[in-house]
Design an enzyme around this catalytic site. Structure first.
Site, PDB file in Angstrom:
ATOM      1  CD  GLU A 160       7.919   0.706  10.257  1.00 44.43           C
ATOM      2  OE1 GLU A 160       6.941   1.282   9.814  1.00 44.43           O
ATOM      3  OE2 GLU A 160       8.685   0.111   9.530  1.00 44.43           O
TER       4      GLU A 160
ATOM      5  CD  GLU B 236       2.130  -0.491  10.239  1.00 46.48           C
ATOM      6  OE1 GLU B 236       1.015  -1.204  10.818  1.00 46.48           O
ATOM      7  OE2 GLU B 236       2.525  -0.156   9.363  1.00 46.48           O
TER       8      GLU B 236
ATOM      9  CG  ASN C 234      -0.440  -0.097   2.520  1.00 50.70           C
ATOM     10  OD1 ASN C 234       0.841  -0.637   2.492  1.00 50.70           O
ATOM     11  ND2 ASN C 234      -0.947   0.112   3.596  1.00 50.70           N
TER      12      ASN C 234
ATOM     13  CB  CYS D 273      -2.336  -0.789   8.479  1.00 51.28           C
ATOM     14  SG  CYS D 273      -0.997   0.269   8.405  1.00 51.28           S
TER      15      CYS D 273
END
Length: 512
Positions: free
Chosen positions: A486, A272, A175, A306
């Site tokens: 992150e 993640e 994505n 997400c």
């Protein structure tokens, strides 16, 4: 050298890609190690990669096998030996130059991302900006890495050193192909590591551009490498004895497998993973901002995000007004060619995923949800786009907590709207999920805003906004949404290790 890729990619057998033109197939390597593009070793089965906007074959991807992975890791290991000995200032200079090149090539990279991913050009430009800013941010941190001095009795002392891990593996999602490659590589390189990056086989094109940019910026050969492939290639990377760490972005089931594989070598992981995030809209909210937030929480990148707040809880008294306006605005979203400036929603990433999202809407209807708008295949008027993977953005009303559309991640442009009455009630319902990536609250009551944010079980919470991800702040989830972070300063800890050195200034006090 990067070129104006969008025009090239829509021509047969373009020089920067593989394409099908009649019976002829032309392939350009999408792997990169040792400072240059590489062809996979061995005669491995090739897979089609499609352009989401048109449905045509964009390239043929040949997965990397054991020999390829080993060569890439060896290249990274060699570069690490050199890079880890450089000063933070030296690393920063290379990274800042890479950021400058990205800025100068912003449009070309964004167009390539659109052609390979299907998102709108407006969003793709912002993704490229995020990648550049991330590299700039960690370039600034590279020279600040330092340990601590601890004074001990008798003149003795100890100090700590923050040292790199070694060869890090990054495994990206489809994505945000270019942005994720930058988000993973920037902190790794700033800490003195090297990286082997595996993009999603669905969107393999732009990661190799980042590899070329790092090389052009003066990085040692092998500092950032790209290997293409799917599950088998990822498994080879996770199990490789010379890999020190794995960072993965993707689904929960795959994240579990990667964590299990990495555990065999006791390798640290950053995960993640997915989300089913709640967005809470209280009756005292600024309704205009709440509407904007709900749209941003559901329809960015065709809903393929997400962190999306796909469970939209609206307080009962304002529900009718909210639904009327959100449906009106959803219906007005411009769908079509993602390379056009006017387009706000491009194509979903591939046909199987489009079919999955449409089936989720059908399942929601069977379970009693009301489709207030959208949720249908969309065929653009442009003949070139009629094979693309488009659908109309969907708003589902009369949803309940037990419905599949509310419990499971759809990863498409589908908003599920639920009603609530009290703060205590909605917090209980919002937290009733195995995932905890993001959450949001809209209210004018500052005390409520912070109180709710404190109680929401999510790693990233928004107050009166949604889906903004500044690189200066950490991003990551609770529960099954992941491990580690992150972006932000804390990520340095996930790409380095702490060594303690004790220095005795007197005599050894021995018991023997």
């Amino acid at each position: 050298m990067l070129r104006s890729v969008a025009a090239l990619l829509r021509q047969p057998a373009a020089a920067t890609r593989c394409a099908s033109s009649g019976s002829t197939s032309v392939t350009v390597p999408l792997n990169f190690w040792g400072g240059e593009r590489r062809t996979s070793n061995g005669n491995r089965e090739k897979h089609n990669v499609y352009e989401p906007a048109t449905g045509r074959v964009l390239c043929h991807l040949e997965p990397c096998g054991g020999v390829d992975v080993d060569q890439a890791v060896k290249s990274a290991k060699s570069a690490f030996a050199r890079w880890s000995k450089t000063s933070g200032m030296e690393r920063a200079r290379v990274m800042i130059e890479a950021a400058r090149i990205i800025e100068s090539k912003r449009e070309e990279i964004a167009q390539m991302e659109v052609v390979n991913n299907g998102k709108s050009i407006t969003e793709a430009r912002l993704d490229v900006d995020s990648a550049r800013l991330c590299i700039e941010y960690y370039a600034g941190m590279a020279s600040t890495l330092a340990g601590q001095h601890v004074q001990l009795p008798g003149g003795s002392f100890a100090y700590t050193r923050r040292e790199p891990l070694g060869v890090c593996v990054g495994i990206g999602a489809w994505n945000y192909p270019f942005q994720i490659a930058a988000w993973k590589s920037a902190p790794a390189l700033a800490c003195g590591n090297s990286m082997v990056f595996k993009p999603s086989p669905v969107t393999p094109v732009t990661a190799v551009l980042l590899a070329e940019i790092y090389a052009q910026a003066g990085a040692p050969r092998g500092l950032f490498n790209v290997v293409q492939g799917g599950q088998e290639t990822g498994s080879l990377l996770c199990h490789h004895q010379d890999v020190a760490k794995v960072s993965f972005t993707g689904s929960v089931p795959t994240g579990k497998k990667i964590m299990e594989m990495a555990s065999k070598g006791v390798k640290p992981v950053t995960l993640e993973l997915g989300g089913k995030s709640p967005l809470l809209i209280f009756q005292d909210s600024d309704l205009e901002n709440a509407l904007r937030g709900a749209l941003m929480a559901n329809f960015l990148s065709q809903g393929q995000v997400c962190s999306n707040g796909t469970r939209v809880f609206v307080q009962k008294d304002i529900l009718p007004e909210f639904l009327e306006e959100v449906v009106k605005r959803t219906r007005s979203i411009e769908i079509g060619d993602p390379l056009l400036e006017s387009t706000r929603m491009g194509a979903l990433v591939n046909r199987p995923h489009l079919d999955k999202v449409l089936s989720c809407v059908d399942q929601a209807k069977k379970e009693g949800a009301t489709v207030l708008c959208g949720g249908e295949p969309f065929v653009p008027s442009d003949p070139k786009l009629r094979g693309g993977y488009y659908m109309t953005p969907c708003v589902l009303g009369e949803c309940t907590d037990e419905m599949t559309c509310v419990k499971e991640e759809i990863f498409g442009p589908v908003m599920s709207v639920l009603s609530f009455e009290t703060e205590e009630e909605v917090l209980h319902r919002a937290n009733d999920t195995t995932m905890g990536l993001a959450a949001g609250v809209f209210t004018r009551d500052v005390r409520r805003a912070h109180r709710v944010a404190e109680r929401l079980k999510a790693g990233f919470c928004f107050i009166n906004n949604y889906n903004i991800t500044p690189v200066e702040v950490p991003f990551g989830g609770f529960k099954m949404s992941g491990i580690g972070r992150e972006n932000g300063q804390v990520t340095i800890e996930y790409y380095s290790q702490l060594k303690t050195v004790f220095v005795e200034m007197g005599q050894v006090d021995s018991l023997f």
